[in-house]
Design a protein around this motif. Structure first.
Motif, PDB file in Angstrom:
ATOM      1  N   CYS A 272      33.865 102.790 -58.250  1.00 38.99           N
ATOM      2  CA  CYS A 272      32.772 102.920 -57.278  1.00 38.99           C
ATOM      3  C   CYS A 272      32.562 101.607 -56.546  1.00 38.99           C
TER       4      CYS A 272
ATOM      5  N   ALA B  92      26.507 100.249 -56.486  1.00 38.35           N
ATOM      6  CA  ALA B  92      27.854 100.559 -56.971  1.00 38.35           C
ATOM      7  C   ALA B  92      28.138  99.826 -58.278  1.00 38.35           C
TER       8      ALA B  92
ATOM      9  N   TYR C 119      32.429 111.152 -61.968  1.00 40.05           N
ATOM     10  CA  TYR C 119      31.206 110.653 -61.332  1.00 40.05           C
ATOM     11  C   TYR C 119      30.006 111.505 -61.738  1.00 40.05           C
TER      12      TYR C 119
END
Length: 485
Positions: free
Chosen positions: A50, A34, A70
């Motif tokens: 994230c 992440a 994303y």
């Protein structure tokens, strides 16, 4: 404490795991991956929120197709690949697939099945307001229009615009109760919104600190426990609600803790612990005890800190997370330091380092995304500071700041404040002033009463050294700070 009424129902359709995305993560933990996603986003001018939970949901197949922000980040990270190569479904196959009608869904007592992502609009993500596809996709976050409103609301905190995690639409439970009608049972949409509220509160705290968030976060917590009282139609949903409510109680408790409201924090942590035990959730129990140990240390109850940290370790052992055991050992070390037990502190620090060196794993809880080498160094610095070993504390605090991911703005400010205090008490006033100025530079973004209190202590220590290089400038600038409310 809330109870849950669960009735039998058809099992929820299991999503298909995204094995291609899991392979791309490789040996990195979800939290480490992440962090890589956030770094990649910054490289192309995006800001995405994230975290390990989002990565887990992608890999579990809960997110069949990411939103456009994303998508741009993932394609930047893996050039030459398409969304399909990354294991996602084509966007055309998920667009418009929320087929059930409102009346049909509510008649079944469950919200709609979500085919699209539940990823929410990050207030820092950059989007063209004229790109209708982007805007449409941003708000396909929950199962119907009511629930998607959850993430459209924003609030102002001392001039910085940030999105507030709010369960406003789920507050219908309160409206129904006020009108004398029974609240409808919670479904997967409410559980997802609750989990999202926890995630967003944590992200906002990482960036901005607790002071501007605490009172706003209390409303979602009340709603979460109202949902538990209303019950859920499926056991899996009930379990998610219990875990989500407990994690939210811990998050709100931390906001109270970091903003100096220790009694409120203690109450929220106790609520989370009771929720964990009611539902037999060892992970939530370990988390609650972890935060209780931290609070006890800060509140001047070091023996309680040791006992809470040890209880957390007993709950955590079966979970298989070495990183969690490392953090809990550090919590115990902080308690021993408060008791002036250097031997006990050093033994706990050695255990913490040993567990940490075993590396991350899939068993690491998603809430531990903040815990890396920087936090290990920062917490060790606090132990040596408590024991009065200022040079050693300063070395670890400096290393913590050097290692910290810039995403965690509050922690950068905390480590700078810790370093300034250690240097001041260790007889290095000019260096202390420099570290203090670095902390002051971050306080425009961060509101934390704990950090303000630390800086105030440093300023008092530096007062007799006003003539030292930089000290007068630091003292004047610190004196001009608005006092936290």
């Amino acid at each position: 404490m809330a109870s849950s009424t669960v009735t039998s129902a058809q099992p929820e359709r299991p999503p298909r795991p995204n094995l291609a995305f899991r392979r791309l993560r490789g040996k990195r933990s979800p939290a480490e991956f992440a962090a890589a996603v956030r770094r990649a986003a910054r490289e192309i001018g995006e800001r995405v929120s994230c975290d390990a939970r989002y990565v887990g949901r992608v890999e579990a197949g809960e997110i069949r197709c990411p939103n456009y922000a994303y998508e741009r980040v993932f394609l930047h990270m893996f050039p030459g690949r398409t969304l399909t190569d990354l294991g996602f479904a084509p966007r055309s196959s998920v667009r418009g697939r929320q087929a059930r009608s409102t009346s049909e869904s509510r008649g079944a007592g469950e919200p709609y099945e979500t085919y699209d992502t539940r990823d929410t609009h990050d207030p820092h993500e950059r989007h063209d307001p004229h790109d209708l596809h982007d805007l449409h996709n941003l708000y396909e976050t929950h199962d119907n229009n009511e629930e998607s409103d959850v993430l459209r609301r924003a609030f102002m905190t001392s001039g910085a615009t940030v999105a507030a995690a709010s369960l406003g639409p789920l507050g219908l439970a309160f409206d129904a109760a006020a009108a004398g009608r029974p609240a409808r049972r919670a479904g997967t949409g409410e559980a997802g919104a609750l989990e999202e509220a926890v995630r967003r509160i944590r992200l906002l705290d990482d960036r901005h600190g607790a002071d501007g968030l605490y009172r706003r976060a209390a409303a979602p917590l009340r709603t979460a426990y109202a949902l538990l009282d209303a019950g859920a139609s499926r056991q899996a949903t009930a379990d998610r609600l219990y875990t989500g409510a407990g994690e939210l109680a811990i998050s709100v408790g931390w906001l109270a803790h970091d903003s100096g409201r220790f009694d409120d924090a203690r109450s929220h942590y106790a609520e989370a612990l009771a929720t964990a035990r009611m539902n037999g959730d060892a992970g939530l129990e370990a988390h609650a005890f972890c935060n209780m140990a931290f609070l006890a240390r800060d509140a001047g109850r070091p023996r309680e800190a040791v006992r809470a940290a040890q209880a957390a370790q007993r709950a955590a052992r079966p979970l298989g997370s070495a990183r969690l055991m490392s953090l809990l050992s550090l919590r115990e070390a902080g308690g021993w330091a408060g008791l002036a037990d250097r031997v006990g502190c050093e033994q706990a620090l050695v255990r913490a380092q040993t567990f940490f060196e075993r590396g991350p794993s899939d068993a690491d809880p998603e809430w531990m995304s903040f815990y890396g080498e920087a936090e290990l160094e920062g917490l060790e610095a606090q132990c040596w500071s408590t024991l009065g070993d200022w040079p050693r504390a300063a070395r670890h605090a400096r290393r913590a700041g050097d290692l910290q991911d810039p995403h965690f703005t509050r922690n950068l400010a905390l480590y700078s404040a810790e370093l300034a205090d250690d240097l001041a008490r260790g007889g290095r006033p000019d260096e202390a002033a420099g570290a203090g100025m670095q902390c002051l530079d971050l306080l425009g973004e961060v509101q934390s009463s704990r950090i303000h209190t630390m800086l105030a202590g440093t300023a008092r220590v530096l007062l007799p050294h006003r003539r030292a290089s930089g000290v007068s400038t630091f003292l004047d600038r610190h004196g001009a700070l608005p006092r936290p409310a």
